[in-house]
Write an enzyme that holds these catalytic residues in place. Structure first.
Site, PDB file in Angstrom:
ATOM      1  N   CYS A  43      33.050  45.995  44.414  1.00 18.93           N
ATOM      2  CA  CYS A  43      33.160  46.436  43.015  1.00 18.93           C
ATOM      3  C   CYS A  43      31.854  46.203  42.262  1.00 18.93           C
ATOM      4  CB  CYS A  43      34.316  45.700  42.341  1.00 18.93           C
ATOM      5  SG  CYS A  43      34.415  46.009  40.580  1.00 18.93           S
ATOM      6  N   CYS A  48      32.625  50.047  41.728  1.00 21.50           N
ATOM      7  CA  CYS A  48      33.008  50.335  40.336  1.00 21.50           C
ATOM      8  C   CYS A  48      31.856  50.200  39.343  1.00 21.50           C
ATOM      9  CB  CYS A  48      34.112  49.379  39.875  1.00 21.50           C
ATOM     10  SG  CYS A  48      35.306  48.933  41.128  1.00 21.50           S
ATOM     11  N   LYS A  51      28.645  52.434  39.950  1.00 23.99           N
ATOM     12  CA  LYS A  51      29.131  53.823  39.789  1.00 23.99           C
ATOM     13  C   LYS A  51      29.338  54.150  38.316  1.00 23.99           C
ATOM     14  CE  LYS A  51      33.050  54.508  39.150  1.00 23.99           C
ATOM     15  NZ  LYS A  51      34.091  54.386  40.138  1.00 23.99           N
ATOM     16  N   TYR A 178      38.622  59.969  45.520  1.00 17.58           N
ATOM     17  CA  TYR A 178      37.972  59.314  44.383  1.00 17.58           C
ATOM     18  C   TYR A 178      36.442  59.387  44.490  1.00 17.58           C
ATOM     19  CZ  TYR A 178      42.043  56.542  42.646  1.00 17.58           C
ATOM     20  OH  TYR A 178      43.217  56.109  42.110  1.00 17.58           O
ATOM     21  N   GLU A 182      33.852  61.609  42.266  1.00 18.73           N
ATOM     22  CA  GLU A 182      32.996  60.904  41.299  1.00 18.73           C
ATOM     23  C   GLU A 182      31.526  61.175  41.570  1.00 18.73           C
ATOM     24  OE1 GLU A 182      34.284  56.809  41.495  1.00 18.73           O
ATOM     25  OE2 GLU A 182      35.837  57.152  39.989  1.00 18.73           O
ATOM     26  N   GLU A 441      46.078  61.159  20.129  1.00 16.96           N
ATOM     27  CA  GLU A 441      47.278  61.362  19.307  1.00 16.96           C
ATOM     28  C   GLU A 441      48.166  62.469  19.876  1.00 16.96           C
ATOM     29  OE1 GLU A 441      46.721  62.995  15.283  1.00 16.96           O
ATOM     30  OE2 GLU A 441      44.735  63.664  15.898  1.00 16.96           O
TER      31      GLU A 441
END
Ligand code: NDP
Length: 462
Positions: A43, A48, A51, A178, A182, A441
Site C-alpha cells: 500500500c 494505494c 498510485k 482495478y 487505474e 445530494e
C-alpha cells in the site's frame, strides 16, 4: 507454561502486520515484527499511496483545460516534469517509511530485519537469529502474478510503473481490473496513448453493469482504446519497443506493456508447509473465521489469505484478531458491503450489491439511477458526466447498493457506506436533506425508480 521470547511475532510490515503489532503492543503484549523490505508494504510503497499521488498528478491535465472555462488565462503548453513527480513521490514514500519505523519503535515493538521462516509452530528464524513466540501472525501480502505468455519477461507489473524512465508514448495494458483501469486512466491523462487489452467483455467484472458501461464510455471519451475478448499470444522486443500479438493476430506496437492480471499471496519460502500450515487450492493461507491456520499458534491476515485484497480489510482483520488474542474478544469480521473505490478518471466508488447480485438475492428490486453533467462542467467545457445509482430491496425498502462514477466518488460513498451498514431505508435517504449544490445530494433526491422488479439484467451484468 513454556516461556516464549515474545507474545506475538508478526511477519510482514505492511498494513495488516503493522496494525496488528501496534494494537498488540497497546494491549500490553510483547511484540516483534519482521520485515525484509521497506516498512509499509504494498500500500505504502507500490500501491494505494503512490498510485493516488499519481492520480492527483494526472487530474491536473483536466484541471488546466477546465480552468480556462472559468476565465483563467493560462500559458499554453503545460508539460509534466516527470522526474520531479517521481522524485517528490519517492520523498513522500520515504517519509512514510520513517513514520512507520517511528511508530513501531515508539510503540515498544522489536523490529527485526530480514527474511523470516517458520522453524516450528512457535519458532521463527531470521538469518542467524531465532525467536520464539506464543503466537505467530503471517501478514506477508501478495505480489503481481503474470500469465504464462511467451515474452512475459518483457512486460512490467504495477511495481515498475512508478519509476519508468519517462511517460511511455504508447502504453499497452493487459487486464480489466482495478490496476489495469487505474493505470490506463492515469497514464492516459499524463499523456500516453493507451490501449487496454482484456479477455472479458467489459471492464471491472463484478462491479455493477451500469458502472462498468459508464466508466468505459468515459475512458473511451478520454481516448483510451479497448480490445475486449482479447488475449495476448506473444510479446516480443524490437528496436526498443514491444510488439504485442493478440489472439486474433493483431500486432500492437507499444513502448511499455503493463500486465495487471491479478495478484497472488506471498507464501513461498516461509516454511509454512514444513510446519503444517495448510494452503487453499489458490495458494493462499487457509484460515478460519478467527484467522487461525491449521497450526493453532499461527495466524494470517491480509492479502496472504486472499479473501479481499484491500488495505482497509487487512486493517480490520488485524484489529479483530488482536482483540481476539489480547482484548475483549467481542469484535467480529464482516465482509458484507465493503465499500471500495477505483481511482480511474473519473473515480468509481461502490458499497453493497450490484443490481445483478441484488436481483439474485431479493425477490423484488427497485433501481434509482441518475446521470448528469456536474455543475462544475457547465463552465469547464468538459463533457464528462456523473452516474449515481441506488439499488433497493423493495420488500424491506433497504438500500442494498450505492454506486457512483464521478469526481471524488470515494469521498462521497464512504459516508453512504455507513448509512448502509446502519440499515438505512430508501425512505430515510429521501428524508435526508441534501447539501446544495453538490453532486452527492443526488443520492437523497432520486425519487422515481428507473427500473422496477421485472427488469431483465443485461448478460454482462456484474
Ligand atoms: P483484479 O482481480 O482487479 O483484475 C485482474 C484482471 O486481470 C481481471 O480483469 C481479470 O479478468 C484479468 N485476468 C486474470 N487472469 C488473467 C489471465 N490469465 N489472462 C488475462 N487476463 C487475466 O486484479 P488487479 O491485479 O487489478 O488488482 C489486484 C487486487 O488489488 C484487486 O483485486 C484489488 O482488490 C486490489 N487493488 C485495489 C485498488 C483500490 O482499492 N483502488 C487498486 C489496485 C488494486 P476477469 O475479470 O475475466 O477475471
Amino acid at each position: 507454561m513454556q516461556a516464549f521470547d515474545v507474545d506475538i511475532l508478526v511477519i510482514g510490515g505492511g498494513s495488516g502486520g503493522v496494525r496488528a503489532a501496534r494494537l498488540a503492543a497497546g494491549y500490553g503484549a510483547r511484540v516483534a515484527l519482521v520485515e525484509q523490505g521497506a516498512m509499509g508494504g504494498t500500500c505504502v510503497n507500490a500501491g494505494c499511496i503512490p498510485k493516488k499521488l499519481y492520480s492527483y498528478a494526472a487530474s491536473y491535465a483536466h484541471a488546466f483545460e477546465e480552468a480556462t472555462g472559468f476565465g483563467w488565462a493560462l500559458p499554453t503548453g503545460q508539460r509534466l516534469d516527470w522526474p520531479t513527480l517521481k522524485h517528490r513521490r519517492a520523498a513522500e514514500i520515504a517519509r512514510l517509511n520513517e513514520v512507520y519505523e517511528h511508530m513501531l519503535a515508539t510503540g515498544g515493538i522489536q523490529v527485526l530485519r530480514g527474511r523470516a521462516r517458520l522453524a516450528d509452530a512457535h519458532t521463527v528464524v531470521i538469518g542467524n537469529q531465532q525467536i520464539t513466540a506464543e503466537h505467530v501472525l503471517v501478514a506477508t501480502g501478495g505480489s503481481a502474478s503474470l500469465p504464462d505468455i511467451p515474452g512475459r519477461e518483457l512486460v512490467m507489473t504495477s511495481d515498475a510503473m512508478f519509476d519508468l524512465p519517462q511517460v511511455p508514448r504508447r502504453l499497452l495494458v493487459i487486464g480489466g481490473g482495478y490496476i489495469a483501469c487505474e493505470f490506463a486512466s492515469i497514464y492516459r491523462a499524463l499523456g500516453a496513448e493507451v490501449i487496454l487489452v482484456h479477455r472479458g467483455t467489459g471492464l471491472l467484472s463484478g462491479f455493477d453493469h451500469d458502472v462498468r458501461e459508464f466508466l468505459q464510455g468515459e475512458m473511451d471519451a478520454d481516448g483510451i482504446e479497448f480490445r475486449f475478448n482479447a488475449t495476448v499470444r506473444e510479446v516480443q522486443a524490437e528496436a526498443g519497443h514491444r510488439i504485442v500479438t493478440l489472439n486474433d493476430g493483431e500486432r500492437i506496437v507499444a513502448d511499455a506493456v503493463l500486465c495487471a492480471t491479478g495478484r497472488r499471496p506471498n507464501t513461498n519460502g516461509l516454511g509454512l508447509e514444513d510446519v503444517g500450515v495448510a494452503l487453499t487450492p489458490d495458494g493462499a493461507i487457509a484460515v478460519d473465521a478467527w484467522f487461525r491456520t491449521s497450526v493453532p499458534s499461527v495466524y494470517a491476515v491480509g492479502d496472504v489469505i486472499d479473501r479481499v485484497q484491500l488495505t482497509p480489510v487487512a486493517l480490520r482483520e488485524a484489529t479483530v484478531l488482536m482483540d481476539r488474542l489480547f482484548g475483549s474478544g467481542t469484535f467480529r469480521m464482516d465482509y458484507a458491503a465493503i465499500p471500495t473505490a477505483v481511482f480511474t478518471h473519473p473515480n468509481i466508488a461502490t458499497a453493497g450489491l450490484s443490481e445483478a447480485k441484488a436481483r439474485a438475492r431479493f425477490k423484488r428490486v427497485a433501481i434509482y439511477r441518475s446521470t448528469f453533467r456536474a455543475l462544475k462542467h457547465t463552465l469547464s467545457g468538459r463533457a464528462t458526466r456523473t452516474l449515481m445509482k441506488l439499488v433497493v430491496d423493495s420488500d424491506t425498502d433497504r438500500v442494498v447498493g450505492v454506486h457512483m462514477v464521478g469526481e471524488e466518488a470515494g469521498e462521497v460513498i464512504q459516508g453512504f457506506a455507513v448509512a448502509m451498514r446502519a440499515g438505512a431505508s430508501k425512505a430515510q435517504f429521501d428524508s435526508t436533506i441534501g447539501i446544495h449544490p453538490t453532486a452527492a445530494e443526488e443520492f437523497v433526491t432520486m425519487r422515481t425508480a428507473t427500473t422496477m422488479p421485472d427488469y431483465d439484467v443485461p448478460a454482462v451484468a456484474g
